[in-house]
Structure formats: structure tokens, C-alpha cells
Design a protein around this motif. Structure first.
Motif, short mmCIF file in Angstrom:
data_model
loop_
_atom_site.label_atom_id
_atom_site.label_comp_id
_atom_site.label_asym_id
_atom_site.label_seq_id
_atom_site.Cartn_x
_atom_site.Cartn_y
_atom_site.Cartn_z
N VAL A 1 46.10 26.17 90.56
CA VAL A 1 44.75 25.64 90.37
C VAL A 1 43.81 26.71 89.82
O VAL A 1 43.80 27.85 90.29
CB VAL A 1 44.18 25.08 91.69
N GLU A 2 43.03 26.32 88.82
CA GLU A 2 41.89 27.09 88.32
C GLU A 2 40.64 26.27 88.61
O GLU A 2 40.68 25.03 88.50
CB GLU A 2 42.00 27.35 86.82
N SER A 3 39.55 26.93 88.98
CA SER A 3 38.32 26.20 89.31
C SER A 3 37.18 26.64 88.42
O SER A 3 37.13 27.79 87.96
CB SER A 3 37.93 26.44 90.78
N ALA A 4 36.27 25.70 88.14
CA ALA A 4 35.06 26.00 87.36
C ALA A 4 33.91 25.21 87.96
O ALA A 4 34.06 24.03 88.32
CB ALA A 4 35.26 25.63 85.89
N GLY A 5 32.73 25.88 88.07
CA GLY A 5 31.56 25.26 88.68
C GLY A 5 30.71 24.47 87.71
O GLY A 5 29.65 23.96 88.09
N GLY A 6 31.14 24.36 86.47
CA GLY A 6 30.38 23.61 85.48
C GLY A 6 31.15 23.49 84.19
O GLY A 6 32.20 24.13 84.00
N GLY A 7 30.63 22.68 83.27
CA GLY A 7 31.32 22.42 82.02
C GLY A 7 31.48 23.63 81.14
O GLY A 7 32.55 23.87 80.57
N ALA A 8 30.43 24.43 81.00
CA ALA A 8 30.48 25.61 80.14
C ALA A 8 31.53 26.59 80.65
O ALA A 8 32.30 27.17 79.86
CB ALA A 8 29.10 26.26 80.07
N GLU A 9 31.55 26.81 81.98
CA GLU A 9 32.54 27.71 82.57
C GLU A 9 33.96 27.16 82.35
O GLU A 9 34.90 27.93 82.10
CB GLU A 9 32.27 27.88 84.07
N ALA A 10 34.12 25.85 82.44
CA ALA A 10 35.43 25.24 82.24
C ALA A 10 35.95 25.47 80.83
O ALA A 10 37.12 25.83 80.62
CB ALA A 10 35.35 23.73 82.52
N VAL A 11 35.08 25.30 79.84
CA VAL A 11 35.48 25.50 78.45
C VAL A 11 35.84 26.97 78.21
O VAL A 11 36.85 27.29 77.57
CB VAL A 11 34.36 25.06 77.49
N GLU A 12 35.01 27.87 78.76
CA GLU A 12 35.27 29.31 78.60
C GLU A 12 36.62 29.67 79.23
O GLU A 12 37.41 30.42 78.66
CB GLU A 12 34.12 30.10 79.24
N LYS A 13 36.89 29.12 80.43
CA LYS A 13 38.15 29.41 81.12
C LYS A 13 39.33 28.78 80.38
O LYS A 13 40.41 29.37 80.29
CB LYS A 13 38.07 28.89 82.55
N GLY A 14 39.13 27.59 79.83
CA GLY A 14 40.19 26.94 79.08
C GLY A 14 40.58 27.68 77.82
O GLY A 14 41.71 27.57 77.34
N GLN A 15 39.65 28.48 77.27
CA GLN A 15 39.95 29.29 76.08
C GLN A 15 40.75 30.53 76.45
O GLN A 15 41.46 31.08 75.62
CB GLN A 15 38.64 29.69 75.39
N ARG A 16 40.61 30.96 77.71
CA ARG A 16 41.31 32.18 78.16
C ARG A 16 42.63 31.88 78.85
O ARG A 16 43.59 32.64 78.71
CB ARG A 16 40.42 32.96 79.14
N VAL A 17 42.68 30.81 79.62
CA VAL A 17 43.85 30.50 80.45
C VAL A 17 44.44 29.15 80.05
O VAL A 17 43.74 28.14 80.12
CB VAL A 17 43.44 30.46 81.94
N PRO A 18 45.70 29.11 79.62
CA PRO A 18 46.31 27.81 79.28
C PRO A 18 46.40 26.93 80.53
O PRO A 18 46.84 27.38 81.58
CB PRO A 18 47.71 28.19 78.79
N VAL A 19 45.96 25.69 80.40
CA VAL A 19 46.04 24.76 81.52
C VAL A 19 46.80 23.51 81.07
O VAL A 19 46.79 23.16 79.89
CB VAL A 19 44.65 24.37 82.06
N ASP A 20 47.44 22.86 82.03
CA ASP A 20 48.25 21.67 81.73
C ASP A 20 47.46 20.37 81.91
O ASP A 20 47.86 19.33 81.38
CB ASP A 20 49.48 21.64 82.62
#
Length: 455
Positions: free
Chosen positions: A31-50
């Protein structure tokens, strides 16, 4: 051990986010967690998610925006939205925009895990399908069709010319010459490569069964038709259908096939509704269709519909120069598949292969080599590893004639040249046949003034 699927949980509510993360980790997900949409997009660019599991209502960037960004960043990654009851319209709009599904709050743990499981299964199937189709495209590239004889070069030219079109192509040749291989090459090198390729042997089925296979049937159309069945023309939608041995098709089915080619639509057995189809038709036969037309055994109008372009595949006896290349290809493939240490074919065995008549053509050669690879107790296929009927039919080789007696060194030079010719310059195979290492092979070649520059 394979890595667990990684899921990105996006929610501005820290408590809800923590609960979801705990549920997913207990189920075995990373599991990866993000507290908002912007953080989610930033994390999705760094960490591959399924998979992305995101709330719709968030202050900085809502779930719809997250969905759109992930559709751009990683279109194959499924996105599931969490929505309160009052936001159903937004959830339905998200599905239209490409979300996999939505889950209503307050959610049940089992509903979340079930929806995620289905989404990940679909992602896996899509991934496998893409890679399977790519493997097929690679397998049926022109470069993988074996043969460099003039007859095969003409075939390659025709295949290259027709691959990008949608014209009907008639493949003519004896049994075992590789008609289906060429049909697949046409399909997988053209614009329909990502759509289905479907082949049906028209001579292997009864008329009624073939009609049902090609066009499908409605429930109750005949005894045993307990459900609606899509035919192969529908299954091949957007792709290609190969009608193998089309000359064996009955007159009644010929008429129905002609209608499909003219109208681009089919009618299921027992149905009265026309169903449009977008399919490229390839046909193959070992028969002389024009002779059948003259004898009124094959419809003339269908013949002209099928015979827009004809590709004639030569029998193996007319392309004997290709036999060594084909034999080595089959040997290497079969040795790898059966984990056998076979690395070469002796010159005497190759001479027998090249002099055989091969009534079964390339298919017979392939089966012969496969049998030899499995049965031989040597690293080199010898004449005794070939079928007795093949050895007995080969003409007796005449004793070599020399204008004068030659030295042992000259005999060694001549044999080295012959082995290199038989292996088409493959240094590794030549060294194996000679029983030496590659370094010794290079020294021998240098001694005899032969150029073994790397190709």
C-alpha cells in the motif's frame, strides 16, 4: 516469489485512509498512501502502482482529476472511486471517463476487496493479452519465415505488398508448404495485428457443423442448440479469418460465403437478423480451383471474389537450397524445447535431407528433424538418426574423384570449407561438427587462408 500488487490509496480523511490501508495490507497488498490528489499524482510518477483507490471529494484535486491524470500517466492502471451516496452522478460520469468501478461510502470490507480483485484480474488479463499478441507479432515477422531461395523471395515480396491492405488473398500450395504460416505473417504484419486471427479447416467439418462454426447459431436452431453461439466471423471481428482448404466447401456454403464477402454481414443459423462483420478473409487450398470451376464444382463468382491476389507456395522439392536452413532452424528449436544437447547435422545426413522428395513438404521435414533430435544419442544428427525410408530413397553417393592424389592437409581444408558451407558460416555449429573449439577453428581457417570475420 512474485511481488504483491501495489495499491495507491488516496483520501484527504486520514482516518478513512488508515482504515483502507490496514484492510488492504491484511489482504496481502502493498500500500502507498496520499492525502490528496496532487500528492497522489506526484507519487504515481515516482512509484509504479497496480491500482488507484481514490475518494471523489477532495479539496486540492478531486478524484475525477486524479482519474484523468492517471489515464494519461498509466492508461493500463485501473482506478476505483470512493463516493458518498450524494455523489452518484459524479461516480457514473467517472465510469464513462474510464474508471474501473466505484464503491459507495460507507463501504464494506468484502466489497472493497472483491472489486479490487476483479480490477487486478482484468489488468493481468489485458497485460497477458498484449504480451501474447506481441509475441505472436514477433514470431510471424517476415524475418522468421525461413528460406532464401528465389521462389521464397517472390513469396516474401507478395506478402509485403498485401499485408497493409484488406484484399482477399488466396494461398495455393501442396499440403505442408506453410500456407497458414504465410497467412499469419500477412495478418501480424498488417494493421489488424492487434485483432484476432482465426483459422478454420473447411475440409475437416461436415456442412452443417461448418456453417454453425462460421456463422454461429441461435438458441433452438437445431437439436442441441441450447444457447446462442457466436460464429468465427464474429469472433474474428476487426481481424482476419483464414478459410483453410476452401475448395472442400459445399456448394450451399459457397453461396453463403459469397454473400458474406459481398455484403460484409452474416446471418446465424436459425436467425433472421443480419449482423455486420469487419473481417479480412484469407483462403487457402491445395486444389486447382480454376479446374474445379470448369467442372462446375466451385462457384466462378466466389473464385473471383477469393482470387483477388494469389500467392503460390512452392513445394520443398523445388526449393532444395532452403533445406539446410530449415533443418537447422527446426533442430535448434526442437533441441531447446526438449532440452537435448543436439547442435549440428552431419554432412552425410544433410545430403540425405537435401536429396529426399518430401511429399509432405516443410511439415514432413520438421517432423523428421524433431524425431531425429529426440532419438539421437549424439550431439550431431547422423544418417542413422533419420528414418530408414529416407535413407533408402537417397541416391548412393559416388566416391569422390580427384584429378590427382591430395595431401591430408588439402583434404582437411576441403572438409572445413564444406562444413562451413553446410552451417552457413555458423562458427559455433561448425566447431561442434568438427569436434574442436572456436579458437582452434579460427587457427585452422587462418592456416588455410579462409576469412572467418564476424558477421
Amino acid at each position: 516469489m512474485s511481488k504483491p500488487p501495489r495499491i495507491l490509496v488516496v483520501d484527504d480523511d486520514a482516518t478513512a485512509r488508515a482504515v483502507l490501508a490496514e484492510v488492504l495490507m491484511k489482504a496481502g497488498y502493498a500500500v502507498e498512501s496520499a492525502g490528496g490528489g496532487a500528492e497522489a499524482v506526484e507519487k504515481g510518477q515516482r512509484v509504479p502502482v497496480d491500482l488507484v483507490l481514490t475518494d471523489i471529494k477532495m479539496p486540492d484535486m478531486d478524484g475525477m482529476a486524479v482519474l484523468k491524470r492517471f489515464r494519461e500517466l498509466s492508461p493500463e492502471t485501473p482506478v476505483i472511486l470512493l463516493t458518498a451516496f450524494g455523489a452518484m452522478e459524479s461516480a457514473i460520469e467517472a465510469i464513462k471517463c474510464g474508471a474501473y468501478d466505484y464503491i459507495s461510502k460507507p463501504f464494506k470490507k468484502d466489497d472493497v476487496l472483491l472489486t479490487i480483485g476483479r480490477a487486478l484480474d482484468q489488468r493481468r488479463l489485458l497485460y497477458e493479452n498484449v504480451h501474447y499478441r506481441q509475441a505472436l507479432r514477433d514470431r510471424y515477422q517476415f524475418s522468421n519465415i525461413i528460406g532464401s531461395s528465389q521462389a521464397m523471395l517472390e513469396v516474401y515480396k507478395l506478402v509485403a505488398r498485401v499485408a497493409d491492405g484488406r484484399s482477399t488473398v488466396l494461398l495455393h500450395g501442396e499440403s505442408g508448404t506453410g500456407k497458414e504460416l504465410i497467412a499469419r505473417a500477412i495478418h501480424y504484419n498488417g494493421p489488424r495485428a492487434n485483432a484476432p486471427f482465426v483459422a478454420v479447416n473447411c475440409g475437416a467439418l461436415t456442412e452443417s457443423l461448418l456453417e454453425s462454426e462460421l456463422f454461429g447459431h441461435e438458441k433452438g436452431a437445431f437439436t442441441g442448440a441450447t444457447a446462442v453461439k457466436r460464429g468465427l466471423f464474429e469472433e474474428a471481428g476487426g481481424g482476419t479469418i483464414l478459410l483453410d482448404e476452401v475448395g472442400d466447401m459445399s456448394p450451399a456454403l459457397q453461396a453463403k460465403l459469397l454473400r458474406v464477402l459481398q455484403e460484409q454481414e452474416i446471418r446465424r443459423v436459425g436467425g433472421d437478423k443480419s449482423i455486420p462483420v469487419d473481417v479480412r478473409v484469407l483462403a487457402s487450398t491445395h486444389r486447382d480451383l480454376w479446374s474445379m470451376v470448369r467442372k462446375q464444382q466451385f462457384r466462378e463468382d466466389l473464385y473471383y471474389r477469393l482470387n483477388v491476389v494469389t500467392i503460390t507456395l512452392p513445394p520443398l522439392r523445388d526449393r532444395r537450397d532452403d533445406i539446410p536452413m530449415l533443418a537447422y532452424h527446426f533442430m535448434q528449436r526442437c533441441a531447446a524445447a526438449n532440452q537435448r544437447p543436439v547442435v549440428g547435422i552431419s554432412p552425410d545426413a544433410m545430403m540425405i535431407l537435401q536429396q529426399a522428395n518430401w511429399p509432405g513438404n516443410v511439415r514432413e521435414l520438421e517432423h523428421t528433424i524433431e524425431s531425429a533430435v529426440v532419438m539421437t544419442s549424439h550431439e550431431i544428427i547422423l544418417p542413422d538418426d533419420l528414418p530408414a525410408t529416407l535413407r533408402e530413397s537417397a541416391p548412393v553417393a559416388a566416391a569422390p574423384e580427384f584429378p590427382d592424389l591430395v595431401t591430408l592437409e588439402e583434404m582437411e581444408r576441403r572438409y572445413l570449407i564444406r562444413v562451413l558451407e553446410e552451417t552457413h558460416g555458423n562458427k559455433a555449429q561448425a566447431a561442434k561438427i568438427l569436434g574442436i573449439d572456436r579458437r582452434t577453428l579460427y587457427r585452422m581457417a587462418e592456416r588455410f587462408g579462409l576469412n572467418l570475420a564476424e558477421g
